[in-house]
Write a protein that holds these residues in place. Sequence first.
Motif, PDB file in Angstrom:
ATOM      1  N   CYS A  35     -57.805  69.745 -35.843  1.00 30.13           N
ATOM      2  CA  CYS A  35     -57.587  69.810 -37.290  1.00 30.13           C
ATOM      3  C   CYS A  35     -57.183  68.444 -37.823  1.00 30.13           C
ATOM      4  CB  CYS A  35     -56.470  70.818 -37.569  1.00 30.13           C
ATOM      5  SG  CYS A  35     -55.887  70.851 -39.286  1.00 30.13           S
ATOM      6  N   GLN A  36     -57.855  68.029 -38.864  1.00 28.68           N
ATOM      7  CA  GLN A  36     -57.386  66.912 -39.687  1.00 28.68           C
ATOM      8  C   GLN A  36     -58.154  66.975 -40.996  1.00 28.68           C
ATOM      9  OE1 GLN A  36     -58.029  62.810 -38.615  1.00 28.68           O
ATOM     10  NE2 GLN A  36     -59.800  63.031 -39.919  1.00 28.68           N
ATOM     11  N   HIS A 312     -47.271  54.476 -22.511  1.00 26.02           N
ATOM     12  CA  HIS A 312     -46.167  55.454 -22.525  1.00 26.02           C
ATOM     13  C   HIS A 312     -45.778  55.914 -21.126  1.00 26.02           C
ATOM     14  CE1 HIS A 312     -47.737  56.274 -26.828  1.00 26.02           C
ATOM     15  NE2 HIS A 312     -46.805  55.357 -26.856  1.00 26.02           N
TER      16      HIS A 312
HETATM   17  N1  LIG Z   1     -44.841  57.630 -28.100  1.00 20.91           N
HETATM   18  C1  LIG Z   1     -44.991  58.577 -28.997  1.00 20.91           C
HETATM   19  O1  LIG Z   1     -44.413  59.618 -28.854  1.00 20.91           O
HETATM   20  C2  LIG Z   1     -45.847  58.349 -30.200  1.00 20.91           C
HETATM   21  C3  LIG Z   1     -46.759  57.276 -30.273  1.00 20.91           C
HETATM   22  C4  LIG Z   1     -47.575  57.163 -31.403  1.00 20.91           C
HETATM   23  C5  LIG Z   1     -47.471  58.060 -32.451  1.00 20.91           C
HETATM   24  N2  LIG Z   1     -46.562  59.065 -32.356  1.00 20.91           N
HETATM   25  C6  LIG Z   1     -46.432  60.036 -33.453  1.00 20.91           C
HETATM   26  O2  LIG Z   1     -47.681  60.588 -33.752  1.00 20.91           O
HETATM   27  C7  LIG Z   1     -47.797  60.787 -35.142  1.00 20.91           C
HETATM   28  C8  LIG Z   1     -49.187  60.345 -35.579  1.00 20.91           C
HETATM   29  O3  LIG Z   1     -49.355  58.971 -35.314  1.00 20.91           O
HETATM   30  P1  LIG Z   1     -50.718  58.220 -35.676  1.00 20.91           P
HETATM   31  O4  LIG Z   1     -50.505  56.810 -35.350  1.00 20.91           O
HETATM   32  O5  LIG Z   1     -51.848  58.971 -35.068  1.00 20.91           O
HETATM   33  O6  LIG Z   1     -50.723  58.446 -37.259  1.00 20.91           O
HETATM   34  P2  LIG Z   1     -51.924  58.331 -38.282  1.00 20.91           P
HETATM   35  O7  LIG Z   1     -51.299  58.331 -39.629  1.00 20.91           O
HETATM   36  O8  LIG Z   1     -52.827  57.231 -37.861  1.00 20.91           O
HETATM   37  O9  LIG Z   1     -52.753  59.672 -38.054  1.00 20.91           O
HETATM   38  C9  LIG Z   1     -52.278  60.904 -38.509  1.00 20.91           C
HETATM   39  C10 LIG Z   1     -53.318  61.983 -38.317  1.00 20.91           C
HETATM   40  O10 LIG Z   1     -52.864  63.181 -38.976  1.00 20.91           O
HETATM   41  C11 LIG Z   1     -53.883  63.669 -39.852  1.00 20.91           C
HETATM   42  N3  LIG Z   1     -53.275  64.365 -40.988  1.00 20.91           N
HETATM   43  C12 LIG Z   1     -52.594  63.829 -42.027  1.00 20.91           C
HETATM   44  N4  LIG Z   1     -52.208  64.798 -42.884  1.00 20.91           N
HETATM   45  C13 LIG Z   1     -52.664  65.975 -42.374  1.00 20.91           C
HETATM   46  C14 LIG Z   1     -52.590  67.316 -42.803  1.00 20.91           C
HETATM   47  N5  LIG Z   1     -51.976  67.672 -43.936  1.00 20.91           N
HETATM   48  N6  LIG Z   1     -53.175  68.267 -42.039  1.00 20.91           N
HETATM   49  C15 LIG Z   1     -53.811  67.934 -40.895  1.00 20.91           C
HETATM   50  N7  LIG Z   1     -53.910  66.669 -40.429  1.00 20.91           N
HETATM   51  C16 LIG Z   1     -53.344  65.693 -41.163  1.00 20.91           C
HETATM   52  C17 LIG Z   1     -54.643  62.417 -40.254  1.00 20.91           C
HETATM   53  O11 LIG Z   1     -55.908  62.736 -40.713  1.00 20.91           O
HETATM   54  C18 LIG Z   1     -54.673  61.653 -38.927  1.00 20.91           C
HETATM   55  O12 LIG Z   1     -55.678  62.164 -38.085  1.00 20.91           O
HETATM   56  C19 LIG Z   1     -46.701  59.966 -35.818  1.00 20.91           C
HETATM   57  O13 LIG Z   1     -45.888  60.846 -36.524  1.00 20.91           O
HETATM   58  C20 LIG Z   1     -45.904  59.381 -34.699  1.00 20.91           C
HETATM   59  O14 LIG Z   1     -44.552  59.722 -34.838  1.00 20.91           O
HETATM   60  C21 LIG Z   1     -45.768  59.235 -31.266  1.00 20.91           C
END
Ligand SMILES: NC(=O)c1ccc[n+]([C@@H]2O[C@H](COP(=O)([O-])OP(=O)(O)OC[C@H]3O[C@@H](n4cnc5c(N)ncnc54)[C@H](O)[C@@H]3O)[C@@H](O)[C@H]2O)c1
Length: 368
Positions: A35-36, A312
């Motif tokens: 889902c996105q 990680h």
């Molecule tokens: N080491 C870790 O644990 C680690 C590392 C990287 C990112 N993260 C976490 O992962 C999360 C995402 O990071 P990212 O870099 O991929 O972010 P990003 O903003 O690049 O991607 C977010 C994703 O969520 C989707 N999205 C946004 N709103 C939505 C909705 N209402 N419904 C469904 N999908 C939706 C977007 O389309 C996109 O695919 C962050 O919150 C971050 O905290 C954790």
Amino acid sequence: MNGKKINVAIVGLGFGKEFIPIYQRHPHTNMYAICQRTRSKLDEVGDQFGVEKRYTDYEELLSDTDVDAVHINSPIHLHAAQSIAALWAAKHVACTVPAATSMEDCREIVRAAEQSGKNYMMMETAIYTREFLFIRKMRDTGKLGRIQFLRGCHQQEMAGWPGYWEGLPPMHYATHAVSPCLALVKGEAEHVACFGSGKIEERLAAKYGSPFAVESALFKIRNQQLCFEVTRSLFETARQYVESLDVYADKTSFEWTQIEGEDPVVHVGERPERAKVPDYAHLLPEPIRRFTTKGVYDDEHAHLSFVQGGGHGGSHPHLVNEFVTSILENRPSFPDVHQSVNWTCAGICAHMSAMRGGEIVKLPVFRA
Ligand SMILES: NC(=O)c1ccc[n+]([C@@H]2O[C@H](COP(=O)([O-])OP(=O)(O)OC[C@H]3O[C@@H](n4cnc5c(N)ncnc54)[C@H](O)[C@@H]3O)[C@@H](O)[C@H]2O)c1
């Protein structure tokens, strides 16, 4: 679950995409849906990995009764609301860090998890790295001895990341530094005093009303005579990326490497030596072992967090396996919902303390 495979849906396909092949190969899961919001990106990922079921609307995904569990990887301000909605829709929830950005939302996550009876696990990469598993083994075999103090640190430069990161209070993304300290002693934070230090440019500071370049906190652990210290920086503070854990104990202490790629140091009494940290893939089902050392992406398309964070520490398949087996075994995951929200609230309360000039802030107790 009666031997049936767990149908997993992944929400958010930036970082979230990393986990698709792991669920596809785990012996007890079916990588059921993704889902996105943007259709073209959804289809691109769906086609790349051969996932047929696709949703642009999260609510629609939740009304699909074939979905057993959701793994949320959306932007941070959506984590709590999406987790709560999924729990009320009777789905098990795995959610990337942090669990939430407010204490009210933490309380709601606990309420939804308790009343739905579904598992909630914050997918904290820092407590399934090979370094953490190495230290955990030293704890379990008695090599560490009595733990006396712990220190977590997470320094990262987030310029160039999506806009919602800009100016984020450092302690609102503190779980990578807080969680390993608390996980190692199986504890929860009780209260915190935190100071803000330095300053970031006005434009960034205005976004969340958070002026500090660095936040540094001292936490007291509930029911244990132990404290730990956490340092965070997100902008305008020069350093190679680091997520570290130092542990000081009466027999042996562990200090994280200063520069990525070097070996960490183990101090036996006053004698330091470099330690070779092994990989722990053997703890996992065979089909997902390869993911402790290999990412999903090739070098050219690696997710920025995976590159900055040194993959990680091989944690991704361990996280998936813990989430899945906790559901199958009908037991709380590690971390469970209470640990997840306490480790998240630790950072929220630390920032609150920093904004009040270092005043001690007591964490709420959500456990009945
Ligand atoms: N080491 C870790 O644990 C680690 C590392 C990287 C990112 N993260 C976490 O992962 C999360 C995402 O990071 P990212 O870099 O991929 O972010 P990003 O903003 O690049 O991607 C977010 C994703 O969520 C989707 N999205 C946004 N709103 C939505 C909705 N209402 N419904 C469904 N999908 C939706 C977007 O389309 C996109 O695919 C962050 O919150 C971050 O905290 C954790």
